[in-house]
Design a protein around this motif. Structure first.
Motif, PDB file in Angstrom:
ATOM      1  N   SER A 177     -27.658  14.210   4.065  1.00 56.52           N
ATOM      2  CA  SER A 177     -27.811  13.438   2.835  1.00 56.52           C
ATOM      3  C   SER A 177     -26.498  13.465   2.058  1.00 56.52           C
ATOM      4  N   GLY A 178     -26.547  13.032   0.778  1.00 56.72           N
ATOM      5  CA  GLY A 178     -25.338  13.028  -0.049  1.00 56.72           C
ATOM      6  C   GLY A 178     -24.677  11.665  -0.066  1.00 56.72           C
ATOM      7  N   THR A 179     -23.437  11.634  -0.556  1.00 56.45           N
ATOM      8  CA  THR A 179     -22.647  10.403  -0.556  1.00 56.45           C
ATOM      9  C   THR A 179     -21.581  10.510   0.527  1.00 56.45           C
ATOM     10  N   ALA A 180     -20.845   9.433   0.739  1.00 62.74           N
ATOM     11  CA  ALA A 180     -19.821   9.433   1.791  1.00 62.74           C
ATOM     12  C   ALA A 180     -18.756  10.492   1.544  1.00 62.74           C
ATOM     13  N   GLU A 181     -18.522  10.846   0.247  1.00 59.14           N
ATOM     14  CA  GLU A 181     -17.486  11.842  -0.078  1.00 59.14           C
ATOM     15  C   GLU A 181     -18.021  13.272  -0.015  1.00 59.14           C
ATOM     16  N   ASP A 182     -19.328  13.424  -0.029  1.00 63.92           N
ATOM     17  CA  ASP A 182     -19.909  14.771  -0.053  1.00 63.92           C
ATOM     18  C   ASP A 182     -20.633  15.051   1.253  1.00 63.92           C
TER      19      ASP A 182
END
Length: 775
Positions: free
Chosen positions: A491-496
């Motif tokens: 999960s998360g965002t592309a940066e995380d």
């Protein structure tokens, strides 16, 4: 899960010219040599010297060849270099058959004898091709184990003593051999000058051994009526209750965590940690003891040879997968029932071919048959998407955006619309495909992690973000120790995006796959010890891990990894004494972790406030996140918010969160940050520094052409070597930096009252002395 068996009548195997009585007598020979030549064909031979092939398609047996009358077979093993789905395919498949007079023969696909070699002075008890196909071992009752080349040339004699060897098997990586003598088991590593590991295993004779490809443990069965499981150092992991008769055979599934145990008139299907799924009894007619067990290459069927000469084929049904409101259950070899637990509706999905593998998650069911992959969406269950040409699917892993398939030829990442998204390659990948298991691969939200099998300290990370040139150019991450298990966050965002892994010392590490500027970083942080398994949550970046007698939940393992204070505040460890031993992780969906112990599923809730907090942070709802923390009033909530806010440069929220978590030093540091120019390279670097990410801070400064500040950062951290390297690299642009670094070094040495000892600085000290005028 249940074991369904089918007795393949050997009565149909008879020579029409032979008298009725002779053919009936021939069926009573013990059947101790059984193996699959493909996923549909079984070869077997008994004391009647005839080699037979039984086909799953025709359900009948045909005679393939006849052995010499003085050749009494004791073991049989196929080497299939072309892949088992096609029954080889390259014409290089070879069959090894051993005899009780010390000979072994190598036959080609057409059953013609290629080599016949007199190898031992007594009966050969085991003859096995190595997993990598480079050679074979023979173990005899003369107490000798020999290794031969594929063409039958003697390479070495690795074990030589007086006691008879009853069984010998290769390690999955072909670097060791396990064998049994009397009541003892020994492991002989093939590396030079390596010591033999030997231990007392059973009260009676050890009759059978198997070494798991999946979990790297060893199973043994003995005359003391028990089967036991050991690790590769000889530590006992499981001891079964006593059965009624001796355990005559054990065999691990090559693709799944199953163990099949055979005794008199009984087959038992177990998990690789020891607990039993199901037993299949044969009261009438009596089939006798199970002498030989051989799984098919795809792990769906097992062939069994018995003491009465019966050939029995068994397969597992009623395998269950549960994901939120969906439950998938295999009803037969060609059908799966998909049930919606919430509404009570059920659909039975029938397939034209045998189901090899299936996976459930994120509202999708992915089913692999022998030649196809079917993708079902829970909303449109009657219109599956079908992908043709995928043979021997060994592993399926479903993710939020994509699903991954490992088959006999390569790794494939598909979207749920059936479009091929990525076919990852890395140096030596094609040779390693047969050796990869589900433990070697992990599919995250936007990253695919693959452990290199030739160098198990190396981890390859592939970007799944569309548009990247990534098929042949993975980022490689190197750990200090061999990697035992890997897990990419889901999960998360592309940066995380983070990847966690357990090494050979059972220590847990976390690394990010890319930082906020989109660049790769190689910073690896240790956040736990003595871990046996790990799993990321399906919708949030929360990590759960199992220890020997407890489990831990890391509520902020990614953003807080570099700061031991944050990790300490956001980690909760709970006792599992009431669960029992040998706990495994089944799933982690939403806020519920499901453990499995001795077959029972044990759901446990994590802190629901942390789950909701992560979802709010994922959507950038900072005020909502503050409200959740004020409502929950727990240190782990505030510490999680502080770490994420600091990483996203939300200084005001970060200051409040650190203050609530009583981190006064960080509050004062944040107040210093506020005095710097907002969003400047200096402020962003100091922000990263506060999270303990020194390499990231230095990179930000160097990219922003803040050379003096980058040198100052290294000096503050007492990273003298790095300060000198930067000063030397940029001395034409910043000539004043070198004198400054040397001057600070002199001050440091004076404070310590020491002479210069660093070889990097010594030339500069000598040069300075040479430049100074003599008195």
């Amino acid at each position: 899960m249940k074991l369904r068996t089918r007795v393949c009548k050997k009565d149909s195997i008879k020579n029409s010219e032979a008298p009725e009585e002779d053919s009936r007598k021939a069926t009573n020979y013990p059947l101790s040599c059984v193996d699959w030549s493909s996923n549909e064909d079984i070869y077997f031979v008994s004391d009647d010297h005839q080699i037979f092939k039984w086909s799953d398609v025709s359900r009948d047996s045909v005679e393939v060849a006849k052995l010499p009358d003085d050749f009494v077979p004791t073991d049989l093993h196929w080497l299939l270099l072309g892949g088992r789905s096609s029954g080889g395919g390259k014409g290089s498949d070879t069959l090894l058959i051993c005899s009780n007079d010390g000979r072994f023969v190598i036959l080609n696909k057409s059953a013609r004898v290629e080599r016949s070699i007199s190898a031992h002075g007594a009966a050969i008890s085991s003859g096995r091709w190595s997993p990598d196909g480079a050679g074979l071992l023979t173990a005899g009752e003369d107490g000798v184990i020999k290794i031969w080349s594929r063409s039958g040339m003697l390479r070495s004699t690795v074990v030589q003593n007086e006691e008879a060897i009853h069984c010998a098997r290769w390690a999955p990586n072909s670097t060791s051999i396990v064998f049994c003598q009397g009541g003892h088991i020994s492991i002989k590593p093939l590396a030079a000058n390596s010591k033999l590991i030997r231990w007392r295993a059973h009260d009676g004779l050890v009759l059978s051994l198997s070494w798991s490809t999946q979990s790297n443990v060893i199973a043994s069965g003995g005359e003391d009526f028990r089967f036991k499981i050991w690790d590769e150092q000889g530590a006992n992991l499981f001891t079964s209750a006593a059965e009624e008769y001796a355990i005559t055979s054990v065999a691990f599934n090559p693709e799944k965590d199953y163990l099949l145990v055979g005794t008199f008139n009984l087959l038992k299907l177990c998990h690789s940690s020891g607990w039993s799924y199901n037993s299949a009894r044969f009261p009438t007619p009596s089939v006798g003891s199970f002498f030989s067990l051989s799984w098919s290459a795809d792990g769906t069927q097992v062939a069994c040879g018995t003491s009465t000469g019966q050939l029995i084929v068994a397969y597992a049904i009623e395998q269950q997968l549960i994901s939120r409101n969906l439950k998938a259950t295999s009803k037969s070899r060609k059908s799966i029932a998909l049930k919606d637990i919430a509404t009570g509706t059920q659909d039975v999905l029938d397939f034209p071919q045998r189901v090899v593998n299936f996976a459930l998650g994120y509202g999708h069911l992915v089913v692999a048959t022998t030649h196809q992959v079917h993708i079902y969406n829970e909303k449109y269950i009657n219109t599956p998407i079908i992908i043709d040409g995928r043979n021997d699917t060994r592993v399926i892993e479903v993710g939020k955006k994509y699903f991954m398939i490992l088959d006999a030829s390569s790794i494939w990442v598909y979207t749920y619309t059936g479009r091929l998204h990525l076919n990852p390659r890395y140096p030596g990948s094609q040779a390693q495909i047969p050796l990869l298991t589900w433990r070697s691969l992990s599919l995250g939200l936007d990253v695919l992690a693959i452990r290199d099998n030739s160098d198990t300290t190396l981890l390859h990370l592939f970007d799944l973000i569309p548009g990247a040139s990534r098929q042949y150019d993975p980022h490689s991450l190197r750990a200090k120790q061999q990697l035992a298990e890997i897990a990419a966050c889901r999960s998360g965002t592309a940066e995380d995006q983070f990847v966690a892994f357990i090494d050979a010392n059972r220590e847990l590490f976390v690394s990010e796959t890319r930082n906020l500027s989109g660049e790769r970083t190689d910073e690896i942080y240790k956040i736990g010890t003595q871990l046996t398994a790990i799993l990321w949550a399906s919708e949030t970046n929360i990590l759960v891990g199992v220890h020997d007698s407890c489990y831990s939940i890391w509520y902020c393992p990614g953003e807080g990894a570099a700061d031991p204070t944050i990790i300490a505040l956001t980690t909760v460890t709970l006792d599992t004494a009431e669960f029992g031993k040998h706990i495994t992780l089944e799933s982690f969906e939403d806020a519920v972790v499901t453990f499995r112990c001795a077959g029972a599923l044990l759901p446990v809730n994590v802190n629901i406030y942390c789950e909701v907090l992560h979802r709010a942070l994922l959507e950038g709802q900072w005020q909502q996140a503050l409200k959740i923390c004020r409502m929950g009033q727990h240190a782990s909530l505030w510490a999680t918010l502080a770490a994420v806010a600091t990483r996203k440069h939300q200084l005001q929220i970060s200051e409040e969160a650190y203050a609530a978590a009583l981190q006064i030093d960080k509050v004062s540091y944040l107040q210093h940050l506020k005095t710097l120019t907002p969003s400047s390279a200096e402020q962003m670097a100091e922000n990263s520094l506060m999270l303990g990410r020194m390499l990231e801070a230095e990179t930000i400064l160097l990219h922003g052409k803040k050379i003096e500040q980058a040198v100052g950062l290294s000096l503050r951290m007492h990273n003298w070597r790095r300060a000198l390297e930067i000063a030397q690299k940029y001395k034409t642009e910043e000539p004043d930096l070198m004198p400054r670094v040397l001057q600070e070094r002199i001050k440091y040495l004076k404070a310590l009252q020491r002479e210069e000892w660093d070889p990097l600085y010594l030339p500069h000290v000598v040069k300075k002395e040479a430049d100074s005028p003599s008195e």
